[in-house]
Write an enzyme that holds these catalytic residues in place. Sequence first.
Site, short mmCIF file in Angstrom:
data_model
loop_
_atom_site.label_atom_id
_atom_site.label_comp_id
_atom_site.label_asym_id
_atom_site.label_seq_id
_atom_site.Cartn_x
_atom_site.Cartn_y
_atom_site.Cartn_z
NE ARG A 54 7.88 4.13 3.92
CZ ARG A 54 8.33 2.93 4.30
NH1 ARG A 54 7.65 2.24 5.16
NH2 ARG A 54 9.46 2.43 3.85
CB THR A 55 6.91 7.15 -2.33
OG1 THR A 55 7.56 7.58 -1.14
CG2 THR A 55 6.56 8.34 -3.20
CE LYS A 84 16.29 -2.67 -24.28
NZ LYS A 84 15.02 -2.50 -25.01
NE ARG A 105 11.53 7.55 -4.04
CZ ARG A 105 11.22 7.14 -2.81
NH1 ARG A 105 11.68 5.99 -2.37
NH2 ARG A 105 10.46 7.86 -2.04
CG HIS A 133 10.14 12.48 -0.70
ND1 HIS A 133 9.01 12.36 -1.49
CD2 HIS A 133 10.31 11.25 -0.11
CE1 HIS A 133 8.53 11.14 -1.39
NE2 HIS A 133 9.31 10.45 -0.56
N1 CP Z 1 9.05 7.87 3.04
C1 CP Z 1 9.40 7.28 1.88
O1 CP Z 1 9.72 7.95 0.88
O2 CP Z 1 9.36 5.92 1.91
P1 CP Z 1 9.70 4.97 0.68
O3 CP Z 1 11.16 5.16 0.35
O4 CP Z 1 9.35 3.60 1.14
O5 CP Z 1 8.85 5.42 -0.49
#
Ligand code: CP
Length: 319
Positions: A54-55, A84, A105, A133
């Site tokens: 999703r993100t 590396k 991320r 998040h």
């Molecule tokens: N909700 C969420 O962060 O989903 P993903 O890990 O698929 O990005």
Amino acid sequence: MQLHHVIEAQQFDRPTLAELFTLTRQMEQVVERGGSDAFRHRIMATLFYEPSTRTRFSFETAMHRLGGRVISTENAAEFSSVSKGETLEDTIRILNGYADLIVLRHYEVGAAQRAAAVSRVPVINAGDGPGQHPTQALLDLYTIEKEIGSIDGLRIAMVGDLANGRTVRSLAYLLGKFRDVHIWFVAPPPLRMKDDILTYLAEHGVEYTEESSLEKVLPEVAVVYQTRIQKERFGDRIADYEKCRGLYVINAASLRLMKPHAIVMHPLPRVDEISMEVDQDPRAAYFRQAQNGLYVRMALLARVMERPASPPAPRPDQP
Ligand code: CP
């Protein structure tokens, strides 16, 4: 409020949230019209050291819908020069020369903050380990407002893995900005909400109750926010994971206990903590919630990119 780096949920104040959600509603119309070319000369880098559906896809779609372009690695630990031995800081410095903003991320708490500390272009935290998040919390809040009508006065249950769940941590921080909110935390004892969040909520006037019976809480709330037990955070403690999974499941019996206009949310992915039979019920809001992620991230990108990218700092020997 100026938005540059987006690192943690608590950096947003209520006027900024209201303005962002107004822009988000406009973005729903932009998508309906097929998109815009407002940011056609901008480039976004997505640098993901942990898996995502999703993100990453919603950020990348958001940038495309705004007319911009995307450079991306979905497995930075393997497919970037980190393999590396390059540091996160050096990687960010390099991307500063290529992209107008970076969506990151990472598996370590605080990684987004470290990246922001060396970045001239905006860094957006797309999840830092079990830390935060914030963009998920923004889309969660937008979903609650859209579905329930108001955040003030909210009654919400957060269920599942509250110790490792970065989405519930960020959402709790945002709920601390609102009036008359009551949160029920329902989790296996090893996965209860951490004390830093409980202290923050108490200091910000949010009432909370830690409760072991989900059945007791379901009739009380407007939002059931279910989460996955995060197996990947248990390492080799498989027996501990097995003790925690399956304790709290939302199923048809749960729906019968819920109010007629309450909703079930989940940041997704789900494993078995929401039964498939729930999907058909109009109160299952989790797919609508994921769709809202596109609109919220379009609004956020537009807000962050509204200023022209700042030029590199002059060298000390330059006038
Ligand atoms: N909700 C969420 O962060 O989903 P993903 O890990 O698929 O990005």
